[in-house]
Design a protein around this motif. Structure first.
Motif, PDB file in Angstrom:
ATOM      1  N   LEU A 100       0.827  -1.195   0.000  1.00  0.00           N
ATOM      2  CA  LEU A 100       0.000   0.000   0.000  1.00  0.00           C
ATOM      3  C   LEU A 100       0.868   1.256   0.000  1.00  0.00           C
ATOM      4  O   LEU A 100       0.570   2.220  -0.715  1.00  0.00           O
ATOM      5  CB  LEU A 100      -0.927  -0.003   1.219  1.00  0.00           C
ATOM      6  CG  LEU A 100      -1.814   1.246   1.414  1.00  0.00           C
ATOM      7  CD1 LEU A 100      -2.642   1.548   0.167  1.00  0.00           C
ATOM      8  CD2 LEU A 100      -2.708   1.067   2.638  1.00  0.00           C
ATOM      9  N   TYR A 101       1.947   1.220   0.778  1.00  0.00           N
ATOM     10  CA  TYR A 101       2.823   2.387   0.804  1.00  0.00           C
ATOM     11  C   TYR A 101       3.494   2.599  -0.542  1.00  0.00           C
ATOM     12  O   TYR A 101       3.688   3.740  -0.986  1.00  0.00           O
ATOM     13  CB  TYR A 101       3.874   2.231   1.910  1.00  0.00           C
ATOM     14  CG  TYR A 101       4.448   3.555   2.387  1.00  0.00           C
ATOM     15  CD1 TYR A 101       3.898   4.784   2.005  1.00  0.00           C
ATOM     16  CD2 TYR A 101       5.546   3.587   3.233  1.00  0.00           C
ATOM     17  CE1 TYR A 101       4.415   5.976   2.459  1.00  0.00           C
ATOM     18  CE2 TYR A 101       6.071   4.784   3.691  1.00  0.00           C
ATOM     19  CZ  TYR A 101       5.508   5.975   3.293  1.00  0.00           C
ATOM     20  OH  TYR A 101       6.026   7.155   3.743  1.00  0.00           O
ATOM     21  N   ARG A 102       3.861   1.525  -1.219  1.00  0.00           N
ATOM     22  CA  ARG A 102       4.464   1.671  -2.545  1.00  0.00           C
ATOM     23  C   ARG A 102       3.523   2.395  -3.494  1.00  0.00           C
ATOM     24  O   ARG A 102       3.916   3.324  -4.205  1.00  0.00           O
ATOM     25  CB  ARG A 102       4.834   0.302  -3.127  1.00  0.00           C
ATOM     26  CG  ARG A 102       5.539   0.383  -4.486  1.00  0.00           C
ATOM     27  CD  ARG A 102       5.619  -0.968  -5.152  1.00  0.00           C
ATOM     28  NE  ARG A 102       4.311  -1.458  -5.553  1.00  0.00           N
ATOM     29  CZ  ARG A 102       3.663  -1.063  -6.653  1.00  0.00           C
ATOM     30  NH1 ARG A 102       4.191  -0.155  -7.466  1.00  0.00           N
ATOM     31  NH2 ARG A 102       2.485  -1.570  -6.937  1.00  0.00           N
ATOM     32  N   ARG A 103       2.253   1.999  -3.495  1.00  0.00           N
ATOM     33  CA  ARG A 103       1.307   2.611  -4.423  1.00  0.00           C
ATOM     34  C   ARG A 103       0.977   4.048  -4.029  1.00  0.00           C
ATOM     35  O   ARG A 103       0.855   4.928  -4.883  1.00  0.00           O
ATOM     36  CB  ARG A 103       0.037   1.769  -4.504  1.00  0.00           C
ATOM     37  CG  ARG A 103       0.274   0.469  -5.297  1.00  0.00           C
ATOM     38  CD  ARG A 103      -1.000  -0.303  -5.553  1.00  0.00           C
ATOM     39  NE  ARG A 103      -1.410  -1.039  -4.356  1.00  0.00           N
ATOM     40  CZ  ARG A 103      -2.461  -0.751  -3.622  1.00  0.00           C
ATOM     41  NH1 ARG A 103      -3.240   0.293  -3.930  1.00  0.00           N
ATOM     42  NH2 ARG A 103      -2.773  -1.478  -2.569  1.00  0.00           N
ATOM     43  N   LEU A 104       0.873   4.304  -2.718  1.00  0.00           N
ATOM     44  CA  LEU A 104       0.610   5.674  -2.284  1.00  0.00           C
ATOM     45  C   LEU A 104       1.797   6.575  -2.607  1.00  0.00           C
ATOM     46  O   LEU A 104       1.631   7.663  -3.170  1.00  0.00           O
ATOM     47  CB  LEU A 104       0.321   5.687  -0.777  1.00  0.00           C
ATOM     48  CG  LEU A 104       0.126   7.067  -0.131  1.00  0.00           C
ATOM     49  CD1 LEU A 104      -1.011   7.830  -0.781  1.00  0.00           C
ATOM     50  CD2 LEU A 104      -0.095   6.928   1.372  1.00  0.00           C
ATOM     51  N   ALA A 105       3.004   6.130  -2.272  1.00  0.00           N
ATOM     52  CA  ALA A 105       4.184   6.947  -2.522  1.00  0.00           C
ATOM     53  C   ALA A 105       4.429   7.135  -4.015  1.00  0.00           C
ATOM     54  O   ALA A 105       4.860   8.208  -4.449  1.00  0.00           O
ATOM     55  CB  ALA A 105       5.412   6.319  -1.858  1.00  0.00           C
TER      56      ALA A 105
END
Length: 468
Positions: A100-105
């Motif tokens: 999730l952090y990869r896609r948000l960032a």
């Protein structure tokens, strides 16, 4: 590859000579991601990629918390404060997974790129699982979150300096440092030595990737005790890594430091050996005269984030006094109320006007420097932020025909233009944004999808006032 710039911001003479400025009809030759030739006053040829408006060096966003972007427009119910904002931030941090952090960032960095950012300093402290245990090898290992950020930056086309953050305590009171609260457990490594072991593994893994750097950060004097600050500063000096620290953003931090140790946070950093040219402090709003002198005399950099400092009611930093004292200034978007480095640089001048009642403390050329070369230097990229032979091929074309920029003097672009006026972005010789479109596609949709999922996982909606 060659780029023909209708106008380009070229460096001045240096060593006290003329500042940089706008030059017409400039061809920039690029090879292996770097500038290999700069030729002003030449016509375009059929093989050139044409860049209109005025072309600036790539912008540097020297202070980012990528996941804070999901807080934009969700923290103002019932007025709010810095501390209630922080409650929402903790809830969001708890929801993050590496994927999730990869896609948000990825979406956040792409938004930055649309506004001209070609390098970002990510002040990264969401390290472990929500219960504080490291991710196992089957889930990416202890640096899974850092790897997610590297992947995000690569996809978005920006250079990344990961300011891996040491965060060991939950706060500072009269009795000293408190243990981490449950919502802070995933930030901590226990000791500086344990933090360093994890970061050394990351540095080795990233050693051959020329688009990323690993730096260090101490979250603040509230989260890292004086002996730990000294140990962290020694590690940074030995490795040559840039060191960043939040400093005196709120009066409460100053009061806590004086109450516990009898000195200001700046003096704590000085006494721990953490100040110097390799260090950048962030915010530096509530400083004493002695603090300003300590920072300037040591050559410590200061990263200002005017939009955040307004949004959170932090106050106005003494930017001009810091610069005159010897502290290089850079800028960052911090919590991403906006993703606009040009607006942050302009905000430094605007804040100075409010504080002093005078205009023009920071001339346009100085604002360009804050947004480009000074920011890159703070991120461990001292050769970047210039359109000159040998520099990374980072170029940002700013339109001069929008409703905001039409009719302006090109040399004053920093006082007018913003992210919405950027048409083209080149980072490391790669075209990342062309005619206002990011190569990754619909960035707005990417942001909306990732943010909606993050809040669904967090199970909170701050627009309904649950922050209070």
């Amino acid at each position: 590859m060659s780029f023909w710039c209708e106008r380009a911001w070229l460096p001045g003479g240096g060593d006290g000579g003329a500042p940089g400025g706008v030059v017409e009809a400039v061809r920039v030759e690029v090879g292996r991601g770097r500038i290999v030739g700069v030729e002003p006053g030449v016509p375009a040829s059929s093989g050139d990629v044409r860049l209109g408006g005025v072309v600036l060096p790539g912008l540097a966003n020297a202070h980012s918390h990528a996941f804070h972007r999901a807080l934009r427009g969700r923290t103002h119910a019932d007025g709010g404060s810095f501390w209630t904002w922080r409650e929402g931030m903790y809830a969001l941090a708890t929801a993050l997974t590496p994927e999730l952090y990869r896609r948000l960032a990825r979406a956040v960095y792409a938004e930055m790129a649309l506004g001209g950012t070609t390098a970002v300093g990510e002040f990264h402290y969401v390290h472990h699982r929500a219960d504080g245990t490291p991710y196992p090898a089957s889930e990416g290992g202890p640096n899974a979150m850092g790897e997610a950020l590297r992947s995000a930056a690569r996809d978005a086309g920006v250079h990344l300096t990961l300011l891996d953050t040491c965060y060991l305590h939950g706060g500072l009171g009269p009795g000293g440092h408190a243990p981490l609260a449950p919502e802070q457990l995933r930030f901590g490594d226990g000791t500086v030595a344990a933090w360093a072991r994890r970061v050394d593994v990351l540095r080795a893994a990233w050693a051959d990737d020329d688009r990323v750097l690993v730096g260090a950060a101490a979250h603040s004097v509230r989260a890292v005790a004086p002996p730990e600050l000294a140990e962290l500063a020694r590690w940074a000096r030995q490795t040559g890594a840039p060191l960043h620290v939040h400093l005196s953003e709120q009066p409460g931090e100053n009061e806590a430091a004086v109450g516990a140790f009898g000195v200001t946070p700046t003096r704590l950093l000085h006494d721990a050996g953490a100040l110097g040219p390799g260090t950048t402090v962030v915010h530096a709003v509530h400083l004493t005269d002695d603090d300003v002198t300590l920072l300037g005399a040591s050559g410590t950099g200061v990263c200002l984030c005017p939009t955040t400092e307004r949004d959170l009611a932090d106050g106005i930093a003494p930017g001009l006094r810091l610069l005159r004292s010897g502290s290089p200034l850079s800028v960052g978007t911090d919590q991403h109320v906006g993703a606009d480095v040009l607006a942050e640089a302009r905000g430094v001048e605007e804040h100075e006007r409010l504080a002093t009642g005078r205009r023009g403390s920071f001339p346009p050329a100085t604002l360009i420097e804050l947004a480009t070369s000074a920011g890159h230097a703070a991120l461990g990229r001292p050769d970047a932020g210039r359109i000159a032979v040998g520099a990374p091929a980072d170029l940002v074309a700013v339109r001069l025909d929008t409703v905001r920029t039409a009719g302006i003097e090109p040399a004053q672009v920093a006082l007018v233009a913003g992210a919405g006026d950027v048409s083209d972005v080149v980072a490391g010789g790669e075209i990342v944004v062309r005619d206002g479109e990011h190569r990754a596609g619909d960035v707005g949709r990417m942001l909306a999808d990732a943010i909606e999922e993050a809040w669904a996982v967090a199970g909170r909606d701050l627009t309904q006032g649950s922050e209070a």
